[in-house]
Design a protein around this motif. Structure first.
Motif, PDB file in Angstrom:
ATOM      1  N   GLY A 188       9.172  -4.940  -5.771  1.00 58.22           N
ATOM      2  CA  GLY A 188      10.098  -4.151  -4.963  1.00 58.22           C
ATOM      3  C   GLY A 188       9.625  -3.968  -3.534  1.00 58.22           C
ATOM      4  N   THR A 189       8.309  -3.839  -3.354  1.00 55.77           N
ATOM      5  CA  THR A 189       7.795  -3.655  -1.990  1.00 55.77           C
ATOM      6  C   THR A 189       7.951  -4.903  -1.133  1.00 55.77           C
ATOM      7  OG1 THR A 189       5.487  -4.294  -2.471  1.00 55.77           O
ATOM      8  CG2 THR A 189       6.068  -1.942  -2.737  1.00 55.77           C
ATOM      9  N   GLN A 190       8.130  -6.042  -1.753  1.00 54.02           N
ATOM     10  CA  GLN A 190       8.254  -7.298  -1.002  1.00 54.02           C
ATOM     11  C   GLN A 190       9.675  -7.852  -0.994  1.00 54.02           C
ATOM     12  OE1 GLN A 190       5.364  -8.100   0.635  1.00 54.02           O
ATOM     13  NE2 GLN A 190       4.655  -6.240  -0.395  1.00 54.02           N
ATOM     14  N   TYR A 239      11.042  -0.778  -3.203  1.00 55.55           N
ATOM     15  CA  TYR A 239      12.061  -1.262  -2.262  1.00 55.55           C
ATOM     16  C   TYR A 239      12.355  -0.189  -1.212  1.00 55.55           C
ATOM     17  CZ  TYR A 239      16.296  -4.083  -1.188  1.00 55.55           C
ATOM     18  OH  TYR A 239      17.257  -4.867  -0.601  1.00 55.55           O
ATOM     19  N   ALA A 240      12.564   1.044  -1.659  1.00 55.55           N
ATOM     20  CA  ALA A 240      12.889   2.136  -0.727  1.00 55.55           C
ATOM     21  C   ALA A 240      11.764   2.369   0.272  1.00 55.55           C
ATOM     22  CB  ALA A 240      13.184   3.421  -1.507  1.00 55.55           C
ATOM     23  N   PHE A 241      10.529   2.305  -0.192  1.00 56.34           N
ATOM     24  CA  PHE A 241       9.415   2.524   0.721  1.00 56.34           C
ATOM     25  C   PHE A 241       9.173   1.320   1.627  1.00 56.34           C
ATOM     26  CE2 PHE A 241       8.834   6.371  -1.573  1.00 56.34           C
ATOM     27  CZ  PHE A 241       8.290   7.225  -0.632  1.00 56.34           C
ATOM     28  N   HIS A 242       9.654   0.150   1.240  1.00 54.26           N
ATOM     29  CA  HIS A 242       9.636  -0.986   2.165  1.00 54.26           C
ATOM     30  C   HIS A 242      10.524  -0.663   3.369  1.00 54.26           C
ATOM     31  CE1 HIS A 242       9.535  -5.370   3.259  1.00 54.26           C
ATOM     32  NE2 HIS A 242      10.571  -4.931   3.978  1.00 54.26           N
ATOM     33  N   ALA A 256       0.826  -1.210   0.000  1.00 54.46           N
ATOM     34  CA  ALA A 256       0.000   0.000   0.000  1.00 54.46           C
ATOM     35  C   ALA A 256       0.859   1.259   0.000  1.00 54.46           C
ATOM     36  CB  ALA A 256      -0.934  -0.006   1.212  1.00 54.46           C
ATOM     37  N   VAL A 257       1.838   1.318   0.886  1.00 55.51           N
ATOM     38  CA  VAL A 257       2.712   2.495   0.960  1.00 55.51           C
ATOM     39  C   VAL A 257       3.464   2.670  -0.354  1.00 55.51           C
ATOM     40  CG1 VAL A 257       4.803   3.403   2.072  1.00 55.51           C
ATOM     41  CG2 VAL A 257       2.953   2.485   3.459  1.00 55.51           C
TER      42      VAL A 257
END
Length: 176
Positions: free
Chosen positions: A36-38, A94-97, A8-9
């Protein structure tokens, strides 16, 4: 942060960045963003919890030192393939993860718990709790932060639907 919170972010950040340049999220960019988020958890958690090769589920791929190298390689490969937007979307996710994982300790003032961002330069954070996917899910509690994540998911889902559900064109074509 849970996987759905990271997604979501990441999507909200990606959609906002695309809109700032006058565009909307793309099919391939959205898929790259989702991956990338995961990605940090897909690397660190199995290597720590299943194979005991890392000190915990937030170490190697959660380190900005390693992440920076990954980002450089991804952006270089994407540029070479003529897919800059896809590479950038992966990096945003990735960065927001990492930012999402840093948010709760930062808000709580637990600066020591941010050491994962500089692993292996800083020693690994020692976490309480189970070292497994199932254990974490079974131990999930309805906290204000978890409710915040669910709210982010609702907002991101509404935004994603409004954007035309990018990333699902192939599925819609096959099953539609």
């Amino acid at each position: 942060m849970w996987p759905w919170g990271h997604l979501a972010v990441g999507y909200l950040a990606y959609a906002l960045l695309r809109r700032r340049s006058g565009d909307y999220p793309t099919e391939h960019g959205t898929v790259a963003l989702a991956f990338g988020t995961q990605a940090p958890d897909l690397v660190d958690k199995p290597l720590a919890w299943w194979f005991a090769l890392l000190p915990n589920g937030r170490s190697l791929a959660h380190s900005v030192l390693i992440a920076g190298l990954v980002w450089i390689v991804v952006l270089a490969v994407a540029r070479r393939l003529g897919q800059r937007e896809v590479g950038a979307a992966f990096v945003v996710g990735y960065a927001f993860h990492l930012a999402g994982d840093a948010l709760q300790p930062a808000l709580a003032g637990n600066v020591a718990d941010l050491a994962f961002l500089a692993w292996p330069v800083l020693p690994p954070v020692v976490y309480d709790g189970p070292g497994s996917f199932v254990g974490h899910f079974l131990g999930m509690e309805l906290t204000p932060f978890l409710l915040f994540e669910f709210a982010l998911v609702a907002v991101a889902l509404a935004c994603w639907v409004r954007d035309g559900a990018p990333g699902t064109a192939r599925l819609r074509a096959q099953f539609g």
